[in-house]
Design a protein around this motif. Structure first.
Motif, mmCIF file in Angstrom:
data_model
loop_
_atom_site.group_PDB
_atom_site.id
_atom_site.type_symbol
_atom_site.label_atom_id
_atom_site.label_comp_id
_atom_site.label_asym_id
_atom_site.label_seq_id
_atom_site.Cartn_x
_atom_site.Cartn_y
_atom_site.Cartn_z
ATOM 1 N N PRO A 11 -8.169 0.160 -5.487
ATOM 2 C CA PRO A 11 -8.430 0.631 -4.119
ATOM 3 C C PRO A 11 -7.676 -0.173 -3.065
ATOM 4 O O PRO A 11 -7.346 0.358 -1.999
ATOM 5 C CB PRO A 11 -9.947 0.460 -3.985
ATOM 6 C CG PRO A 11 -10.299 -0.620 -4.961
ATOM 7 C CD PRO A 11 -9.377 -0.408 -6.125
ATOM 8 N N HIS A 12 -7.389 -1.440 -3.357
ATOM 9 C CA HIS A 12 -6.703 -2.299 -2.400
ATOM 10 C C HIS A 12 -5.237 -1.920 -2.209
ATOM 11 O O HIS A 12 -4.595 -2.371 -1.254
ATOM 12 C CB HIS A 12 -6.778 -3.752 -2.875
ATOM 13 C CG HIS A 12 -6.220 -3.981 -4.241
ATOM 14 N ND1 HIS A 12 -6.847 -3.512 -5.385
ATOM 15 C CD2 HIS A 12 -5.075 -4.593 -4.651
ATOM 16 C CE1 HIS A 12 -6.117 -3.843 -6.444
ATOM 17 N NE2 HIS A 12 -5.048 -4.489 -6.023
ATOM 18 N N ARG A 13 -4.712 -1.032 -3.080
ATOM 19 C CA ARG A 13 -3.312 -0.615 -2.973
ATOM 20 C C ARG A 13 -3.158 0.739 -2.269
ATOM 21 O O ARG A 13 -2.035 1.190 -2.046
ATOM 22 C CB ARG A 13 -2.688 -0.506 -4.380
ATOM 23 C CG ARG A 13 -2.723 -1.769 -5.209
ATOM 24 C CD ARG A 13 -1.914 -2.891 -4.552
ATOM 25 N NE ARG A 13 -0.550 -2.497 -4.254
ATOM 26 C CZ ARG A 13 0.470 -2.572 -5.126
ATOM 27 N NH1 ARG A 13 0.247 -3.013 -6.366
ATOM 28 N NH2 ARG A 13 1.695 -2.237 -4.776
ATOM 29 N N LYS A 35 0.833 -1.203 0.000
ATOM 30 C CA LYS A 35 0.000 0.000 0.000
ATOM 31 C C LYS A 35 0.870 1.256 0.000
ATOM 32 O O LYS A 35 2.001 1.256 0.497
ATOM 33 C CB LYS A 35 -0.941 0.020 1.208
ATOM 34 C CG LYS A 35 -2.067 -1.012 1.124
ATOM 35 C CD LYS A 35 -3.152 -0.718 2.149
ATOM 36 C CE LYS A 35 -4.324 -1.668 1.978
ATOM 37 N NZ LYS A 35 -5.461 -1.325 2.869
#
Length: 284
Positions: A183-185, A162
């Motif tokens: 979005p997960h990063r 992230k």
């Protein structure tokens, strides 16, 4: 027999030409249609050539801009030039990727002192967006491809699972793409002075009208073309018939009194000395 054949042939020719010696209406109409189609095809080809952007010059190749920055190679073979500042990423509390705006490059990053970056433990990464300065162009780019480029850039530089993002001006638009596709990063996202989407369904009608009306007419036209006729954007930004975007033209009238007091600090950028980066931007 020969005389008969000649006479018959003459009568046939007379019949084909008509009593006046001219081709019949059907023949004239067919010829006119062919000429019209030929002219239409020629005009269409000329129009198509006028609205197409010129081929991008590849950095580091003959005729292209020189490569002076560190670059990373993406899976599809393109390269992104980047600039690192702040603390080493191995020691950073915050890893931030900065996405620049129009008429900018990797050097147009947050004007933060090295001391403050070290105090806060920030590793700051900026990069030339595809087609800008020393990054390869991506003619087939989409809103998704830009987000994936950023994720791949982070992976190549080993930023971890992230990272934070900051998007400035037109770079702010890319933040929405990243929120949608990766979005997960994302550990966090900030948008600075972004370009607005006047057709966003979340805008109340009165807000849309107010925001639209405060623009200069030339900016309204430029934004309208980009939204409704994106294939015409290059021609619109290079044509001389109508006034173009005040942002693209650098019209000082778009600045407030307060902005004009500090505008020189942003106009006089030290890295402009080489000049190649600006020519690259204008041709991308």
């Amino acid at each position: 027999m020969a005389g008969t054949d000649v006479a018959g042939s003459a009568r046939g020719s007379d019949a084909a030409l008509g009593k006046t010696g001219e081709p019949p209406a059907a023949a004239r109409s067919g010829a006119a249609k062919k000429v019209t189609l030929a002219l239409l095809a020629s005009f269409s080809a000329l129009l198509y050539s006028q609205i197409q952007p010129p081929p991008s010059k590849i950095p580091g190749t003959p005729g292209g801009p020189p490569v002076t920055a560190p670059r990373t190679r993406l899976k599809d073979g393109r390269h992104l030039a980047y600039l690192e500042s702040g603390v080493p990423k191995e020691k950073a509390k915050y890893k931030i990727i900065f996405v620049h705006g129009f008429d900018c490059c990797r050097y147009d990053v947050l004007n933060v002192s090295q001391g403050l970056l070290e105090e806060l433990g920030i590793y700051l990464l900026s990069f030339d967006r595809p087609g800008y300065a020393e990054s390869d162009a991506h003619p087939a780019r989409t809103e998704k491809s830009v987000a994936l480029d950023i994720a791949e850039l982070a992976d190549n530089l080993q930023l971890g699972p992230k990272f934070h993002l900051i998007g400035f001006s037109m770079g702010g638009e890319i933040m929405w793409s990243c929120l949608k596709y990766i979005p997960h990063r994302l550990a966090g996202v900030a948008i600075l002075a972004p370009v607005g989407n006047y057709w966003w369904s979340g805008f109340p009608p009165d807000v849309f009208k107010e925001a639209w009306r405060v623009q200069f007419p030339q900016d309204q036209r430029a934004v309208w073309v980009a939204h409704h006729l994106p294939w015409l954007t290059h021609w619109w930004n290079t044509q001389k018939l109508f006034r173009g975007s005040s942002v693209k033209d650098g019209d000082p009238a778009m600045l407030s009194k307060e902005d004009r007091l500090v505008a020189d600090k942003f106009e006089k950028r030290t890295y402009e000395a080489s000049g190649h980066w600006r020519r690259r931007l204008l041709k991308s």
